[in-house]
Motif scaffolding. Structure first.
Motif, PDB file in Angstrom:
ATOM      1  N   THR A  82     -17.183 -47.381   1.681  1.00 52.30           N
ATOM      2  CA  THR A  82     -17.696 -46.510   2.734  1.00 52.30           C
ATOM      3  C   THR A  82     -16.661 -46.351   3.839  1.00 52.30           C
ATOM      4  O   THR A  82     -16.114 -47.325   4.349  1.00 52.30           O
ATOM      5  N   SER A  83     -16.369 -45.125   4.201  1.00 54.31           N
ATOM      6  CA  SER A  83     -15.416 -44.853   5.277  1.00 54.31           C
ATOM      7  C   SER A  83     -16.103 -44.993   6.633  1.00 54.31           C
ATOM      8  O   SER A  83     -17.301 -44.721   6.765  1.00 54.31           O
ATOM      9  N   VAL A  84     -15.346 -45.433   7.634  1.00 60.03           N
ATOM     10  CA  VAL A  84     -15.862 -45.584   8.991  1.00 60.03           C
ATOM     11  C   VAL A  84     -14.939 -44.837   9.947  1.00 60.03           C
ATOM     12  O   VAL A  84     -13.786 -44.525   9.638  1.00 60.03           O
ATOM     13  N   GLU A 109      -2.532 -37.464   2.961  1.00 63.31           N
ATOM     14  CA  GLU A 109      -3.909 -37.400   2.464  1.00 63.31           C
ATOM     15  C   GLU A 109      -4.220 -38.640   1.612  1.00 63.31           C
ATOM     16  O   GLU A 109      -3.353 -39.224   0.979  1.00 63.31           O
ATOM     17  N   GLY A 110      -5.483 -38.999   1.613  1.00 61.90           N
ATOM     18  CA  GLY A 110      -5.917 -40.105   0.771  1.00 61.90           C
ATOM     19  C   GLY A 110      -6.114 -41.425   1.497  1.00 61.90           C
ATOM     20  O   GLY A 110      -6.677 -42.359   0.933  1.00 61.90           O
ATOM     21  N   TRP A 111      -5.665 -41.518   2.736  1.00 64.05           N
ATOM     22  CA  TRP A 111      -5.892 -42.735   3.513  1.00 64.05           C
ATOM     23  C   TRP A 111      -7.333 -42.729   4.029  1.00 64.05           C
ATOM     24  O   TRP A 111      -7.799 -41.739   4.586  1.00 64.05           O
ATOM     25  N   ARG A 112      -8.017 -43.861   3.856  1.00 63.04           N
ATOM     26  CA  ARG A 112      -9.403 -43.968   4.324  1.00 63.04           C
ATOM     27  C   ARG A 112      -9.575 -45.255   5.126  1.00 63.04           C
ATOM     28  O   ARG A 112      -9.161 -46.328   4.694  1.00 63.04           O
ATOM     29  N   THR A 113     -10.202 -45.121   6.287  1.00 60.98           N
ATOM     30  CA  THR A 113     -10.494 -46.286   7.126  1.00 60.98           C
ATOM     31  C   THR A 113     -11.820 -46.894   6.674  1.00 60.98           C
ATOM     32  O   THR A 113     -12.837 -46.184   6.597  1.00 60.98           O
TER      33      THR A 113
END
Length: 213
Positions: A82-84, A109-113
């Protein structure tokens, strides 16, 4: 000559009459005859299901489950963390003004926190933000004013050892070993220490370090 027998004398070998007890004439068991029972050698009916039938039944059950799992992963992102939104944690760190705060910029693109927190700890405060890289690996960005001699053993473990310099952007970063198969880039500054650590590849570590330098 023998005298003539009397007319009303019965012969001695007369057969027994119908009033004597005899076997039941209806065909049932008579007196003294044992009742019929199950044969000791009677075999139980064998199962008619073959291994092939059982395999087909199992396959019928597994196919819908596989389809539901594929739909969950492919369309609902079931395997994706889950991204925050890290903005509140960065704003909290800036408001505290314990150390200069850098927010990554220019990431591809593609980086998720996936996690973000700011906490006061012993010796200072720490901003910690976790990411999933475009290659699906884990990476963490740590910014803190905790003294390096206290911070580095905590973040890198006692096994963390410097491996030489890595020139990135406007600062000089140090390569470090870390726990397990992780590696780290460390930037030592007078007011803060920045650590980029994870099991990500070197190119992704360098991309994050350049984004906060």
């Amino acid at each position: 000559m023998e005298p003539a027998q009397h007319a009303d004398r019965e012969p001695a070998d007369q057969t027994p009459g119908d009033d004597r007890p005899t076997a039941d004439r209806s065909g049932g068991p008579g007196i003294g005859q044992p009742l019929p029972g199950p044969s000791a050698g009677a075999a139980k009916p064998a199962s008619t299901r073959s291994p092939r039938d059982m395999a087909i039944s199992l396959l019928v059950l597994l196919v819908p489950i596989a389809l539901l799992l594929a739909f969950y992963r492919g369309f609902l992102g079931g395997d994706q963390p889950t991204s925050v939104d890290p903005t509140p944690a960065f704003e909290q760190a800036r408001a505290a003004a314990e150390f200069p705060v850098s927010e990554p910029s220019g990431l591809g693109e593609g980086w998720r926190t996936v996690r973000a927190s700011y906490r006061a700890v012993e010796g200072g405060a720490t901003l910690r933000v976790g990411y999933v890289t475009p290659e699906g690996r884990g990476l963490q960005l740590v910014q803190s004013n905790v003294p390096p001699e206290q911070l580095l053993p905590t973040e890198l473990t006692e096994r963390g050892q410097p491996q030489g310099q890595a020139d990135l952007g406007g600062g000089t970063w140090q390569r470090y070993t870390a726990r397990g198969n992780e590696q780290a880039l460390v930037l030592l500054q007078p007011e803060r220490t920045v650590i980029v650590i994870g099991d990500a590849r070197d190119n992704e570590l360098r991309e994050m370090a350049s984004a906060v330098d």
